[in-house]
Design a protein around this motif. Structure first.
Motif, PDB file in Angstrom:
ATOM      1  N   ALA A  94       0.854  -1.182   0.000  1.00  0.00           N
ATOM      2  CA  ALA A  94       0.000   0.000   0.000  1.00  0.00           C
ATOM      3  C   ALA A  94       0.886   1.228   0.000  1.00  0.00           C
ATOM      4  O   ALA A  94       1.615   1.477   0.952  1.00  0.00           O
ATOM      5  CB  ALA A  94      -0.915   0.012   1.224  1.00  0.00           C
ATOM      6  N   GLN A  95       0.880   2.025  -1.096  1.00  0.00           N
ATOM      7  CA  GLN A  95       1.741   3.186  -1.222  1.00  0.00           C
ATOM      8  C   GLN A  95       1.237   4.312  -0.333  1.00  0.00           C
ATOM      9  O   GLN A  95       0.044   4.616  -0.314  1.00  0.00           O
ATOM     10  CB  GLN A  95       1.739   3.647  -2.690  1.00  0.00           C
ATOM     11  N   VAL A 139      -2.483   1.263  14.378  1.00  0.00           N
ATOM     12  CA  VAL A 139      -3.884   1.299  13.958  1.00  0.00           C
ATOM     13  C   VAL A 139      -4.014   2.014  12.612  1.00  0.00           C
ATOM     14  O   VAL A 139      -4.772   1.579  11.736  1.00  0.00           O
ATOM     15  CB  VAL A 139      -4.757   1.999  15.024  1.00  0.00           C
ATOM     16  N   GLU A 140      -3.257   3.095  12.425  1.00  0.00           N
ATOM     17  CA  GLU A 140      -3.310   3.828  11.154  1.00  0.00           C
ATOM     18  C   GLU A 140      -2.783   2.969  10.007  1.00  0.00           C
ATOM     19  O   GLU A 140      -3.327   2.985   8.895  1.00  0.00           O
ATOM     20  CB  GLU A 140      -2.506   5.121  11.274  1.00  0.00           C
ATOM     21  N   SER A 167      -4.008  -0.464   5.263  1.00  0.00           N
ATOM     22  CA  SER A 167      -3.799  -1.771   4.653  1.00  0.00           C
ATOM     23  C   SER A 167      -5.110  -2.496   4.334  1.00  0.00           C
ATOM     24  O   SER A 167      -5.245  -3.119   3.278  1.00  0.00           O
ATOM     25  CB  SER A 167      -2.947  -2.637   5.577  1.00  0.00           C
ATOM     26  N   LEU A 168      -6.095  -2.397   5.228  1.00  0.00           N
ATOM     27  CA  LEU A 168      -7.306  -3.218   5.085  1.00  0.00           C
ATOM     28  C   LEU A 168      -8.613  -2.443   4.941  1.00  0.00           C
ATOM     29  O   LEU A 168      -9.588  -2.988   4.426  1.00  0.00           O
ATOM     30  CB  LEU A 168      -7.435  -4.160   6.295  1.00  0.00           C
ATOM     31  N   PHE A 169      -8.639  -1.197   5.389  1.00  0.00           N
ATOM     32  CA  PHE A 169      -9.926  -0.511   5.478  1.00  0.00           C
ATOM     33  C   PHE A 169      -9.951   0.861   4.796  1.00  0.00           C
ATOM     34  O   PHE A 169     -10.687   1.742   5.195  1.00  0.00           O
ATOM     35  CB  PHE A 169     -10.312  -0.348   6.965  1.00  0.00           C
ATOM     36  N   ASN A 170      -9.139   1.013   3.750  1.00  0.00           N
ATOM     37  CA  ASN A 170      -9.128   2.264   2.980  1.00  0.00           C
ATOM     38  C   ASN A 170      -8.953   3.500   3.869  1.00  0.00           C
ATOM     39  O   ASN A 170      -9.561   4.540   3.631  1.00  0.00           O
ATOM     40  CB  ASN A 170     -10.418   2.407   2.161  1.00  0.00           C
ATOM     41  N   GLY A 171      -8.149   3.348   4.910  1.00  0.00           N
ATOM     42  CA  GLY A 171      -7.868   4.471   5.783  1.00  0.00           C
ATOM     43  C   GLY A 171      -8.865   4.699   6.891  1.00  0.00           C
ATOM     44  O   GLY A 171      -8.731   5.664   7.660  1.00  0.00           O
ATOM     45  N   ASP A 172      -9.867   3.844   7.030  1.00  0.00           N
ATOM     46  CA  ASP A 172     -10.878   4.008   8.079  1.00  0.00           C
ATOM     47  C   ASP A 172     -10.303   3.517   9.411  1.00  0.00           C
ATOM     48  O   ASP A 172     -10.261   2.317   9.683  1.00  0.00           O
ATOM     49  CB  ASP A 172     -12.139   3.218   7.724  1.00  0.00           C
TER      50      ASP A 172
END
Length: 368
Positions: free
Chosen positions: A3-4, A330-331, A336-341
């Protein structure tokens, strides 16, 4: 797949929030390049001044330090750091209106009880102990139940068993979902209150069922325990706090009556370290805390727990717990998994802990 990280994100990411750094530590961030990825080299942050030399020079966690250390100092240091971590986050407070009413009714019903069964969460026995319970019960006979014994390690169980044995407290380890320990609990309650009917007969009165009240914090498994004792669902139970809202007597055979009561909390949670543990273990309403803050603190606790460590986090998410900042972890998971959520990422970490995805472990050990 990597993830860039964007330039804008990197400009905010290097610093470790001071609120989640242990007392006495200072942070020395180095320059970060805009080409960093989650799967490539992590930002280099050096933590100095921490008591235990558990961090390598490049900032990566040396989790083996904690896997081999089961000593009391590890837990004492963790408690100290947790105290400081909670200082900078929003206080956890939760006191629904039904609790005040239930507490008043419970105090009245306590006068009728022959024995009291206090249920606590085996992962956090001290944090699920009501500070006024001893005052309310006085000299009344009591049985302590540590529920969810399946969620802690054998070492945790042995430590708490020895601790309460030294104090002469009768303790039963149970699993309210599967029924383990419930029959022993029923027998023990009857044995402790056997002299009730002896005294009644001496006064020329008829024998009556022994009255046992089941009390404790929200969502520690009181209703599930009763349902397992009765072998049928007599009390509403669900894996969330605040389901039971009224006191209710139920009959167990011919010689035992049980009182199911709503979870009772202090009106104000003055011990915020305990409050955070209540939130982590889902023993308090979700609206009472910031999920991202609690998950960040949980990450920091897990990296330091002897039976978990940073390796367990990496194995689960393929992300290194490479800095002493749960917020950063957490960030990273959010990207990685939640589009930044961040909220979803935080909730996933809490849910995984509650399901034992990092292994079963307590968050407390007996005080010295």
């Amino acid at each position: 797949m990597t993830a860039q990280l964007s330039v804008s994100w990197l400009s905010k990411a290097p610093t470790v929030p001071e609120r989640f750094v242990p007392s006495g530590a200072r942070i020395c961030p180095t320059t970060l390049t805009t080409s960093a990825t989650l799967s490539s080299q992590s930002p280099t942050i050096q933590i100095v001044g921490v008591k235990s030399p558990s961090w390598q020079e490049n900032g990566c966690a040396n989790s083996n330090t904690f896997h081999g250390d089961q000593g009391e100092s590890t837990w004492a240091d963790l408690d100290t750091d947790l105290y400081y971590w909670t200082k900078a986050i929003r206080p956890v407070q939760w006191f629904p209106g039904h609790i005040a009413k239930a507490e008043k009714e419970l105090k009245e019903q306590l006068k009728l009880m022959d024995v009291v069964i206090e249920v606590r969460d085996a992962r956090i026995p001290m944090s699920t102990s009501h500070p006024q319970m001893d005052l309310w019960l006085g000299n009344k006979k009591r049985i302590l139940v540590l529920n969810r014994e399946d969620m802690i390690s054998t070492a945790d169980r042995n430590a708490w068993a020895a601790y309460y044995a030294r104090q002469g407290i009768k303790v039963v380890f149970s699993n309210g979902q599967l029924g383990m320990g419930t029959m022993k609990l029923g027998r023990l309650a009857k044995t402790l209150a056997v002299d009730v009917n002896v005294k009644r007969r001496a006064k020329g009165l008829l024998a009556r069922p022994v009255r046992a009240g089941i009390v404790g914090y929200p969502n520690v498994g009181k209703s599930s325990l009763i349902n397992r004792l009765l072998k049928r669902k007599m009390c509403p139970a669900a894996p969330r706090p605040g389901v039971t809202r009224e006191l209710r007597w139920v009959r167990f055979g011919k010689d035992l009556e049980l009182l199911d009561s709503p979870g009772i909390l202090p009106m104000r949670l003055s011990d915020q370290s305990a409050a955070i543990k209540l939130a982590i273990c889902d023993d308090i309403g979700e609206r009472s805390y910031d999920v991202a803050d609690v998950a960040a603190i949980l990450v920091q606790m897990l990296t330091r727990l002897p039976l978990v460590g940073a390796d367990a986090l990496h194995k689960r998410y393929r992300i290194d717990a490479d800095v002493l900042s749960g917020t950063t972890f957490v960030e990273k998971l959010a990207l990685s998994l939640f589009n930044g959520d961040v909220h979803q990422a935080a909730f996933r970490i809490l849910a995984d802990f509650r399901k034992g995805k990092f292994g079963w472990t307590a968050l407390e050990r007996p005080p010295r």
